[in-house]
Design an enzyme around this catalytic site. Structure first.
Site, short mmCIF file in Angstrom:
data_model
loop_
_atom_site.label_atom_id
_atom_site.label_comp_id
_atom_site.label_asym_id
_atom_site.label_seq_id
_atom_site.Cartn_x
_atom_site.Cartn_y
_atom_site.Cartn_z
N GLU A 1 -42.72 -16.28 42.97
CA GLU A 1 -43.71 -16.67 41.97
C GLU A 1 -44.59 -15.47 41.63
O GLU A 1 -44.79 -14.57 42.44
CB GLU A 1 -44.56 -17.81 42.54
CG GLU A 1 -45.49 -18.48 41.56
CD GLU A 1 -46.12 -19.73 42.17
OE1 GLU A 1 -45.48 -20.79 42.11
OE2 GLU A 1 -47.22 -19.62 42.71
N HIS B 1 -50.64 -23.10 40.50
CA HIS B 1 -50.90 -22.76 41.90
C HIS B 1 -52.04 -21.75 41.99
O HIS B 1 -52.15 -20.86 41.15
CB HIS B 1 -49.64 -22.18 42.56
CG HIS B 1 -48.54 -23.18 42.70
ND1 HIS B 1 -47.22 -22.83 42.78
CD2 HIS B 1 -48.57 -24.53 42.76
CE1 HIS B 1 -46.48 -23.92 42.89
NE2 HIS B 1 -47.28 -24.96 42.89
#
Length: 1092
Positions: A709, A751
Site C-alpha cells: 500500500e 487507512h
C-alpha cells in the site's frame, strides 16, 4: 486517518499555551488571522500591536516553501499589509501541481535578526521512536535538511535530555546559545509528546539575546488522540490540503463518522466529474481509485471515499444520499456513472447496507435519470445475494440502468465496464446461494467419530506451534515462526458472541478436535458461562471478569484476540503481555493513538509476542485457526476453500482486501495456507517482512502474495530480503495507491498509514523497486489474479506443488437468526403487534416514524391516538384526549386510589409498588365508570329508549346508572372539570348525540336529588363515544369495539397515574413515617359474647 495537518495558527496556539520552558518565548499569541470577510477596525481593536509594529503576512493554508514562492510579505506596516493583500487575497495561485485560491492569511510581528540567529528544528515520529533534526542554519535557503541536519533518535519510552541535545545536535552552535537551544528543544519535544504531535517543524527558529522567536511552523497531530487531548486541544479544525476546497458535505460525513462505530469517509476531488464512487472498505476504495486512474479516468474522478465497519442502514442511507445529492447537481454531456463497489465483506451484512443505498436511489430517482446516471455494482460477503437482488430490483422499478455483479466477477471489472473498456455481460453467472453450505456435497451425512464425539476433556495432541526461542540474556525474546495450529487455544477479550460463534463453526468445518476459543474476558460482567454451538450441539464457554483469572485457569492459551475499544485496547493489551504464555495478540480496534501503538510494539518485541493489528480483521490459517470475523461467514469459507490448507501464504494491510485475496487465490491456485491482514495503521504491530520471513520458513507454503500500500517503506525490506537471498520462494506483490501521484493535491486514503510523505513511499516507486528486486509485479490490480495463476502453474509444472485431492468438509447447521434473515425458514410468532415497531433505524408508532410525530407536533393526544386507536386523530380529538388526562390527573388525597398510594409510600415501598396499590382500587365504584357509563348510555340511546324510560328501567332493575352521581358536587355546586370539557366538546365536536342524551338523563336524576349529576367519568365516557363515532376515523363497529375492550377506562388510568405518582413523591419529599390508622376513627363492633 490519524496524522492530520493543522494550520500554522493552531500549531502556534498549542505551543504558546502549553510549552513549559525556562527560555523566554517571545511574541506569544501575537498573530492575527485575515480572510476576505475580515473587519479591519475590529481586528486592530482586538490586536492593537498591528498599529504599532512592523509586520509579516503569509498564507496559512498548508503551503510549503512560501518564501521561495514569493508568498510572504516582510517588514510592512499595516497599510503595507493591506496593500500586499490586495494582490494576493482571493487570488488563484499554483503550488506544485495544485491550483488553489489564497483565502486565509496570518499576520505576525516582524522580527529583525541576523542570518546566524536562524536555526532549523524538526521532530517527527517513526516506528522505532521520534527523530529530532537540528541544523545550525535555518531559513528559506535551508535546502535538503535530511542530508544536512544533525539527527537524534529518541526511542519509544525514552526521555530526551539537554545533555543528549547539546552533544548530538548542537556541535556547530556557539557556546552562548547552546544552553538556550538545548532547553528549548527538550521543552519542545515534551510538548510534542504531551499533545500527541506526529510532526512538528520550526524554520526558522530565531534565537536572539531576548529569547526565541517561532517564525514559521508546520505541524501534524494524531487525530485519534482526541479523547485524550480534548481538554488541551479544544475543537481543532483540520484544513484541507492546498488546492482542494473544504466542502460542507465532507464535514457532514466526518461528523457522521465521529458519531459512528463504523468508518465513513468522503473527499471531493472534482465536483463536476462524471465518475463517482461509493466503495465499501478502506483498501478496496484505493483499488477502485487506482483502476479508474489506470483506465484514464483521473480527470473525471469526482470523489474518494469509503464506508466500512458494518454501518447501519440509516448511516448508509445518509452516506449514499450525500453522494447522490452531489453528483446530480450538474449535468455532464456524457452522462455520469456511479460505481458501488467493494471487496468480499468479512462481517458487514451487505443486504442491510444495500437497503440504505436503495432508499437513497429511490429518493433521488428523478435527478439520477435527468443526469443520465448508470450504476455498476459489485459486492460479496454476508447476505450479498439478497443485497444484489434488491439492487437489481430497484433498477427495474425506477428505470435507472443498474448492472449488478457478485463474487464471480473480478472486483474491479466493473470499472472497465463503466468506462467503456469492457463489454457488459447480459446475464452474469451467479454463485450458489448463501444457504448452500447446509448441504453436504459428498452425500455422506456422517462425520468421523473421532472428530465429533471425542470429549473435550481428553488429553490434547502435541501442539505444532513453534514456541518462541529462548533468547540470550539482555536480548529481546525471539518470536514464534508458526503462530497457529490445529490445537491453538485463544482467549477473546470482549463480548463478541457472533465472532466467537464464527470461530467455532470454522473449527468444526475444519474437523478440529475441540474449539479454538477456551474462554472470553469481559470486565463489565461477573464470571459466568456463555452458550455457543459446536456443530449440532450446545456447549458452554467461561467468561471471566479479569484477564488474570482467564490466564490462570487456561494455561494452554497462547493467543489473545482483543475486541477492546480504541480507548481500552492499550491497557488491556499491556496487561495481557504480562502473562508469558501469550505468544500472539490480534488487536481489532481502529483508532488507537500511534504513540500507544508504538509502546505496544516495543513491549511485544521485548516479550517475543507477535501482534497482528491494530485496525485489522485478523488472519486465517485454513484447517487450523481463524481470528474473529476473518474470512466472513461459512459460505465464503467453503467457497474460498479455507477449511483446508493450500500452498499460498499472503499478507495484506486491509481486512476486506484479505478476504478478496482469499477469493482470488482460491480461484487461481490450490488455496491459502495462511493469510494475515496486518492492519491499516501507520505502525502495525507486525510488518510485511515479519510474515513474509515466517512464510519463507514454513515448509507448507510454496509461494507468497503481498498486497502492499502507499505510505511507509516496509515493502523495501522485502526487496532487500529477495536481493540478499533470504527470501527464495516466489513473491507476487502489488502496492495499491498508484493513483496518488496523479492527483494535484494530497489525498489521505482510508487507512491511517495510506499517505506518502516522500517519493519513496508512493505505490509507484515501491512497485518498481519490487519488480527490480525480482518479485512478480503485475501491471495493475486487475492482473493480480493472472500473475498469481501463472506463478502457481509454473510451480505445479516443476513439481514443487502437488495439488491434493479435495475432501468435502463436514456440514454445519445454519443459525436460526441468520436463516430467518435470509428468508429460508419461517415459524409462527409467539406475539403479534400492530402499533409499534422498534426494529428499524427509527421507532415507528402505528406506521408513523417518531421524527414525523414530532415534526407534525402531534402531542401526547396524537401519540395516544396512534398507539391506542391506530389512527391519526383530528387535532380537536388530540386536544380533547389531553384535556381528559389533565382533568383526571388527581382529585385529592382522600379518594381511595390516592389514599392507598400514600399508605404504601409511607410504608417504605417503592414507586412501582405504591402506584400499583393505587391503581388496583380503580373499578366501577372508583374511576372505572368510563367504560360502564359509555356502554349503558350507548345501549339505551341505540335502542331508542327515552331518557325517562332509561332512568325508570335502571331503577326497576335495581342498578346504578354509571357516571351519574357525586359525593361532593351537585347541580348547585357544579364540577368545573365537567364544565370545561362540555364547553370544548360543544364547540369542536361535529355531533354530540350521546352527550345530549346523557344531559337529558341528568335533568331527570338531579330533579330527584341535586348530587345525581353527570360526573367527570360519565361525561368523558359518553363524549368519547361521540368522538369515536363522528370523527370520521372509525366505522360504527370499530367504535363500539374500542368501548367494549376497555379503551376508555385507560384514559382514567393513564391520567390518574400522574396524580398517584405525585402523591408518592410528595410523601417521600415530606419524609412522612409509617401510617397507622387512628383508633377513634374505627368503630369496633364485635359480637356481645366476644366483648364479655
Amino acid at each position: 486517518m490519524s496524522a492530520k495537518a493543522i494550520s500554522e495558527q493552531t500549531g502556534k496556539e498549542f505551543l504558546f499555551k502549553h510549552i513549559c520552558t525556562s527560555v523566554a518565548v517571545q511574541n506569544r499569541f501575537h498573530y492575527a488571522s485575515v480572510t476576505a470577510e475580515t473587519d479591519w477596525a475590529s481586528l486592530t481593536q482586538e490586536h492593537p500591536w498591528l498599529l504599532t509594529e512592523r509586520l509579516v503576512v503569509k498564507p496559512d493554508q498548508l503551503i510549503k516553501r512560501r518564501g521561495k514562492l514569493g508568498l510572504v510579505g516582510l517588514n510592512l506596516d499595516l497599510s503595507g499589509v493591506q496593500e500586499w493583500l490586495k494582490s494576493h487575497l482571493m487570488r488563484e495561485t499554483t503550488v506544485g501541481k495544485a491550483k488553489g485560491v489564497l483565502k486565509k492569511f496570518l499576520i505576525e510581528p516582524f522580527v529583525p535578526h541576523k542570518q546566524e540567529e536562524e536555526f532549523y528544528v524538526c521532530v517527527y515520529a517513526m516506528r522505532e521512536g521520534d527523530h529530532v533534526l537540528f541544523h545550525h542554519e535555518g531559513g528559506v535557503e535551508v535546502g535538503d535538511v535530511d542530508s544536512k541536519a544533525q539527527r537524534l533518535l529518541v526511542a519509544v519510552d525514552d526521555k530526551l535530555t539537554e545533555d543528549h541535545v547539546a552533544k548530538q545536535l548542537l556541535a556547530h552552535v556557539h557556546d552562548e546559545k547552546k544552553a538556550i537551544l538545548a532547553n528549548f528543544i527538550v521543552s519542545l519535544f515534551n510538548l510534542y509528546e504531551d499533545l500527541y504531535f506526529t510532526y512538528l517543524e520550526i524554520n526558522p527558529l530565531v534565537v536572539t539575546q531576548n529569547g526565541v522567536y517561532i517564525l514559521d511552523m508546520a505541524a501534524k497531530i494524531d487525530a485519534t488522540a482526541d479523547y485524550i487531548c480534548q481538554a488541551k486541544w479544544g475543537d481543532v479544525e483540520f484544513p484541507p490540503p492546498f488546492g482542494r476546497e473544504a466542502y460542507p458535505e465532507e464535514a457532514y460525513i466526518a461528523d457522521l463518522d465521529a458519531k459512528s462505530g463504523a468508518s465513513l469517509k468522503l473527499t471531493i476531488l472534482n465536483p463536476r466529474g462524471r465518475i463517482w464512487t461509493m466503495v465499501a472498505g478502506g483498501g478496496a476504495s484505493v483499488v477502485y481509485s487506482d483502476t479508474i486512474c489506470d483506465l484514464g479516468g483521473v480527470d473525471e474522478l469526482a470523489n474518494y471515499g469509503e464506508y466500512s465497519g458494518a454501518p447501519s442502514e440509516q448511516q448508509t442511507y445518509d452516506y449514499a444520499k450525500t453522494i447522490l445529492s452531489l453528483m446530480t447537481r450538474e449535468k455532464h454531456p456524457q452522462g455520469k456513472v456511479l460505481i458501488i463497489g467493494g471487496s468480499i465483506a468479512n462481517f458487514t451484512n451487505v443486504a442491510a447496507t444495500f437497503k440504505g443505498i436503495v432508499r437513497a436511489i429511490k429518493d433521488y430517482q428523478g435527478p439520477l435519470k435527468e443526469n443520465e446516471v448508470t450504476i455498476f455494482v459489485r459486492r460479496g460477503g454476508p447476505n450479498y445475494q439478497e443485497g444484489l437482488r434488491v439492487m437489481g430490483e430497484v433498477g427495474k422499478t425506477t428505470g435507472i440502468p443498474i448492472h449488478v455483479f457478485g463474487t464471480e466477477t473480478h472486483m474491479t471489472a466493473i470499472v472497465g465496464m463503466a468506462l467503456g473498456h469492457k463489454p457488459i455481460p447480459n446475464q452474469p453467472p451467479m454463485d450458489a446461494h448463501t444457504a448452500n453450505f447446509l448441504l453436504n456435497s459428498s452425500n455422506n451425512v456422517m462425520t468421523p467419530a473421532t472428530t465429533r464425539t471425542a470429549s473435550f476433556s481428553e488429553p490434547r495432541r502435541s501442539n505444532d506451534v513453534a514456541p518462541a526461542k529462548k533468547s540470550k540474556a539482555g536480548l529481546p525474546a525471539a518470536k514464534a515462526t508458526t503462530l497457529f495450529s490445529r490445537h491453538t487455544k485463544a482467549v477473546v477479550w470482549g463480548m463478541q458472541t457472533r465472532a466467537v460463534q464464527g470461530m467455532l463453526d470454522f473449527d468444526y468445518v475444519c474437523s478440529r478436535d475441540e474449539p479454538s476459543v477456551a474462554a472470553m474476558v469481559y470486565p463489565f460482567t461477573g464470571d459466568h458461562m456463555q452458550k455457543f454451538y459446536w456443530g449440532h450441539k450446545e456447549i458452554l464457554l467461561p467468561v471471566y471478569k479479569s484477564m488474570a483469572d482467564a490466564m490462570k485457569k487456561h494455561p494452554e492459551v497462547d493467543v489473545l484476540i482483543s475486541f477492546a475499544s480504541l480507548r481500552s485496547a492499550f491497557d488491556s493489551t499491556m496487561e495481557t503481555m504480562q502473562h508469558p504464555q501469550i505468544h500472539t495478540i490480534a488487536i481489532i480496534a481502529e483508532g488507537i493513538p500511534e504513540a500507544q501503538t508504538r509502546r505496544l510494539i516495543k513491549t511485544a518485541d521485548e516479550n517475543g509476542v507477535t501482534i497482528i493489528g491494530p485496525a485489522t480483521v485478523g488472519g486465517i490459517k485454513p484447517g487450523c485457526f481463524k481470528i474473529g470475523n476473518t474470512g466472513g461467514m461459512l459460505d465464503n469459507i467453503l467457497a474460498s476453500k479455507l477449511y483446508r490448507p493450500g500452498s499460498v501464504g499472503y499478507v495484506s494491510r486491509s481486512g476486506g482486501m484479505s478476504n478478496e485475496l482469499n477469493n482470488i487465490i482460491s480461484r487461481t491456485t490450490d488455496g491459502v495456507y495462511e493469510g494475515v491482514a496486518i492492519g491499516g495503521d501507520r505502525y502495525p504491530g507486525s510488518t510485511f517482512i515479519d510474515h513474509v520471513l515466517r512464510y519463507q520458513d514454513t515448509p507448507g507454503i510454496q509461494m507468497i502474495v503481498v498486497l502492499g500500500e502507499i505510505g511507509g517503506t516496509e515493502e523495501y525490506n522485502i526487496c532487500q530480503g529477495i536481493k540478499e537471498g533470504r527470501i527464495t520462494k516466489p513473491v507476487v506483490c502489488w502496492c495499491i495507491g498508484t493513483c496518488a501521484t496523479m492527483f494535484a493535491s494530497e489525498v489521505q486514503f482510508g487507512h491511517a498509514g495510506a499517505c506518502a510523505n516522500q517519493a519513496s513511499e508512493t505505490a509507484v516507486a515501491k512497485n518498481q523497486a519490487l519488480r527490480d528486486a525480482g518479485a512478480y509485479v503485475p501491471k495493475s490490480f486487475d492482473e493480480l489474479g493472472e500473475v498469481i495463476r501463472t506463478v502457481y502453474d509454473e510451480l505445479v509444472a516443476s513439481g514443487t506443488i502437488v495439488p491434493a485431492q479435495e475432501v468435502p468438509p463436514p456440514t454445519v447447521p445454519m443459525d436460526y437468526s441468520w436463516a430467518r434473515e435470509l428468508g429460508l425458514i419461517r415459524k409462527p410468532a409467539s406475539f403479534m403487534t400492530s402499533i409499534c415497531d422498534e426494529r428499524g433505524q427509527e421507532l415507528i408508532y402505528a406506521g408513523m416514524p417518531i421524527t414525523e410525530v414530532f415534526k407534525e407536533e402531534m402531542g401526547l393526544g396524537g401519540v395516544l391516538g396512534l398507539l391506542w386507536f391506530q389512527r391519526r386523530l383530528p387535532r380537536y380529538a388530540c386536544q380533547f384526549i389531553e384535556m381528559c388526562l389533565m382533568v383526571t390527573a388527581d382529585h385529592g388525597p382522600a379518594v381511595s386510589g390516592a389514599h392507598n398510594t400514600i399508605v404504601c409510600a409511607r410504608a417504605g415501598k417503592d414507586l412501582i409498588s405504591s402506584l400499583t396499590s393505587g391503581l388496583l382500587t380503580i373499578g366501577d365504584r372508583f374511576g372505572g365508570a368510563l367504560d360502564a357509563a359509555a356502554k349503558q348510555f350507548s345501549k339505551a340511546f341505540d335502542s331508542g329508549m327515552l331518557p325517562m324510560e332509561f332512568v325508570n328501567k335502571m331503577k326497576k332493575d335495581g342498578k346504578l346508572i354509571m357516571g351519574i352521581g357525586h359525593r361532593v358536587k351537585s347541580i348547585n355546586n357544579p364540577d368545573m372539570r365537567v364544565q370545561i370539557l362540555k364547553d370544548f366538546v360543544k364547540q369542536h365536536f361535529p355531533s354530540t348525540q350521546l352527550l345530549d342524551y346523557a344531559l337529558d338523563v341528568e335533568k331527570i336524576t338531579t330533579s330527584k336529588k341535586p348530587n345525581l349529576i353527570l360526573n367527570v367519568d360519565g361525561f368523558i365516557g359518553v363524549a368519547f363515544v361521540d368522538l369515536l363515532r363522528t370523527c370520521g376515523g372509525f366505522t360504527r363497529d370499530e367504535a363500539d369495539e374500542f368501548v367494549e375492550i376497555g379503551a376508555l377506562n385507560g384514559i382514567f388510568v393513564l391520567g390518574r397515574s400522574m396524580g398517584f405518582i405525585g402523591h408518592y413523591l410528595d410523601q417521600k419529599r415530606l419524609k412522612q413515617g409509617l401510617y397507622r390508622h387512628p383508633w377513634d376513627d374505627i368503630s369496633y363492633v364485635l359480637p356481645e359474647h366476644m366483648s364479655m
